[in-house]
Design an enzyme around this catalytic site. Sequence first.
Site, short mmCIF file in Angstrom:
data_model
loop_
_atom_site.label_atom_id
_atom_site.label_comp_id
_atom_site.label_asym_id
_atom_site.label_seq_id
_atom_site.Cartn_x
_atom_site.Cartn_y
_atom_site.Cartn_z
N ASP A 188 -11.03 -1.63 -1.38
CA ASP A 188 -12.07 -0.90 -2.13
C ASP A 188 -12.42 -1.55 -3.45
O ASP A 188 -13.47 -1.29 -4.01
CB ASP A 188 -11.62 0.54 -2.38
N HIS A 213 -8.74 8.07 -1.14
CA HIS A 213 -8.94 7.43 0.17
C HIS A 213 -10.30 6.74 0.14
O HIS A 213 -10.48 5.77 -0.57
CB HIS A 213 -8.78 8.50 1.25
N HIS A 272 -1.57 0.40 -2.51
CA HIS A 272 -1.79 0.84 -1.13
C HIS A 272 -0.48 1.34 -0.57
O HIS A 272 0.57 0.77 -0.87
CB HIS A 272 -2.31 -0.34 -0.29
N1 ACO Z 1 -2.57 2.29 -10.81
C1 ACO Z 1 -1.45 2.47 -11.56
N2 ACO Z 1 -0.26 2.84 -11.02
C2 ACO Z 1 -0.21 3.04 -9.69
C3 ACO Z 1 -1.35 2.86 -8.86
C4 ACO Z 1 -2.55 2.47 -9.47
N3 ACO Z 1 -3.66 2.27 -8.73
N4 ACO Z 1 -1.01 3.12 -7.58
C5 ACO Z 1 0.29 3.45 -7.58
N5 ACO Z 1 0.77 3.39 -8.86
C6 ACO Z 1 2.14 3.62 -9.28
C7 ACO Z 1 2.46 5.09 -9.32
O1 ACO Z 1 2.19 5.66 -10.60
C8 ACO Z 1 3.92 5.10 -8.97
O2 ACO Z 1 4.63 4.72 -10.13
P1 ACO Z 1 6.12 5.30 -10.42
O3 ACO Z 1 6.93 4.98 -9.20
O4 ACO Z 1 6.53 4.55 -11.65
O5 ACO Z 1 5.93 6.76 -10.64
C9 ACO Z 1 4.07 3.97 -7.96
O6 ACO Z 1 2.99 3.06 -8.27
C10 ACO Z 1 3.96 4.40 -6.51
O7 ACO Z 1 2.77 5.18 -6.38
P2 ACO Z 1 2.58 6.28 -5.24
O8 ACO Z 1 1.50 7.22 -5.65
O9 ACO Z 1 3.91 6.83 -4.86
O10 ACO Z 1 2.09 5.39 -4.05
P3 ACO Z 1 1.36 5.93 -2.76
O11 ACO Z 1 1.73 5.02 -1.65
O12 ACO Z 1 1.59 7.38 -2.55
O13 ACO Z 1 -0.19 5.79 -3.13
C11 ACO Z 1 -2.40 5.04 -3.29
C12 ACO Z 1 -1.04 4.85 -2.61
C13 ACO Z 1 -2.88 6.49 -3.11
C14 ACO Z 1 -3.43 4.15 -2.61
C15 ACO Z 1 -2.26 4.68 -4.79
O14 ACO Z 1 -1.87 3.33 -4.95
C16 ACO Z 1 -3.53 4.96 -5.56
O15 ACO Z 1 -3.76 6.10 -5.99
N6 ACO Z 1 -4.40 3.91 -5.79
C17 ACO Z 1 -5.65 4.11 -6.47
C18 ACO Z 1 -6.66 4.71 -5.51
C19 ACO Z 1 -7.13 3.71 -4.49
O16 ACO Z 1 -7.48 2.57 -4.80
N7 ACO Z 1 -7.17 4.17 -3.22
C20 ACO Z 1 -7.65 3.35 -2.11
C21 ACO Z 1 -6.58 3.15 -1.12
S1 ACO Z 1 -7.14 2.08 0.15
C22 ACO Z 1 -8.05 3.06 1.18
O17 ACO Z 1 -7.99 4.26 1.26
C23 ACO Z 1 -9.00 2.32 1.97
#
Ligand code: ACO
Length: 432
Positions: free
Chosen positions: A363, A268, A307
């Site tokens: 971010d 987050h 996201h």
């Molecule tokens: N890099 C690589 N793969 C990713 C990423 C990433 N940053 N984000 C999601 N994926 C992939 C997952 O591995 C998953 O793949 P699969 O379906 O083949 O298993 C798919 O995309 C869906 O991912 P989820 O985790 O189900 O998506 P969710 O909506 O739960 O997560 C999140 C969203 C937490 C923001 C995620 O994209 C992430 O961890 N990003 C990196 C951290 C980040 O930048 N957070 C900031 C968010 S913005 C904020 O808080 C202001």
Amino acid sequence: MTKNTLSITDNRTGKSYEIEVKDGCIRAPDLRQIKLHPDDFGLISNDPAYMNTAACASSITYIDGEKSILRYRGYPIEELAEKSNFLECAYLLIYGELPTAAQLDVWITHIMRHTFFHENLVGIIQSFRYDAHPMGILISAMAALSTFHAEARNVEDPEVRERQIWRILGKLPTIAAFAYRVRIGRPYNYPDSSRGYTGNFLYMLDYMNEREYEVPEALSRALDVLFLLHADHEQNCSTATMRAVGSTRVDPYSAVAASAAALFGPLHGGANEAVLRMLEEIGSVAAVPKYIEGVKKEHKRLMGFGHRIYTSYDPRASIIKKVAYDVFEVTGTNPLIDVALELERIALQDEYFVEHKLYPNVDFYSGIILRAMRFPTDMFPVLFAIPRAAGWLAQWIEMLDDPEQKIARPRQVYTGPEQRSYVPLQNRLSAA
Ligand code: ACO
């Protein structure tokens, strides 16, 4: 004629039900009428991580993640970033309308008057170890504020609420600046309200007895835009925390401390800090392709990408990218910026990222701007928490005034053992 209802047939019993659909939503409690027998509790829905569950009705922030739309109280974020400022947007979020000139003046005066805090809180901040994470200090100091303002527990009184809002928004930058100064062993700078919200904050962080010290206007404006963009984002994890904790009718300092704790997590508000660490780990433009391959092979996350809500470009990321160049004009660029731009370029073309609809989020760029402004990496989540408090407080007020809201208490699907009898210690098998 079409009807705004959903017909459900329970194949376990053969019974049919008609459930109202309103605003694209069914009410989960309506499912409770679907029973196997009269004593059955009734059907519930199971939605870990709230993937498809609205926990409230809100008129504060609107997001369309597919169309890259973000609006505060109906105003597009792009227009606000260009024409408004953080404190005006904070007012808009909390009161629902843009202020008149007189209202804005009173609002700013109240907030800037509440930038000071009790000297005992200075002592608390001073007692942390030299290497304490500033976010840990902020969370603790915010919780401690509830002991200095006991009246805040009277959350039903609108005047008391309003006073705590001024205090929280006023004191947060001072807490953050003091947390920073204590770590670097420099004396505190007490607030100077004449410098504006972000100007005063940068002054408290930076000033060290220089003659004719001025905060560069471009930097205070850039930080103000960053604050404005981070002020609210509807029901994200920390805001949902504010509503859940606030639903117990605890004072707002305790609820904001809990929300800040949620924001501290690397998925987050800790993400921009993680982005910088990732860019440092990559180290050079040449190393980018190998890193991206590694992310895919080892199923790691590319920090600052993806996201829950945006399946296209995060609109805040586009605005921030422009702000970055204003900042670089003052600060000069940074080699990590080249790494970031190359990372974005390659990821946006990569099949995996395209297929998963992973775009840079806010971010990704905020970290780069904050680094260019020489903020230490662990201050990044703090710089997210300060403006997000405006959103938390707006949502807190909306939750308190919503006659539908009660104490937040989700249901569970129990998957543990059936009833069994206690086994005396001597009769239990030893662990392998
Ligand atoms: N890099 C690589 N793969 C990713 C990423 C990433 N940053 N984000 C999601 N994926 C992939 C997952 O591995 C998953 O793949 P699969 O379906 O083949 O298993 C798919 O995309 C869906 O991912 P989820 O985790 O189900 O998506 P969710 O909506 O739960 O997560 C999140 C969203 C937490 C923001 C995620 O994209 C992430 O961890 N990003 C990196 C951290 C980040 O930048 N957070 C900031 C968010 S913005 C904020 O808080 C202001």
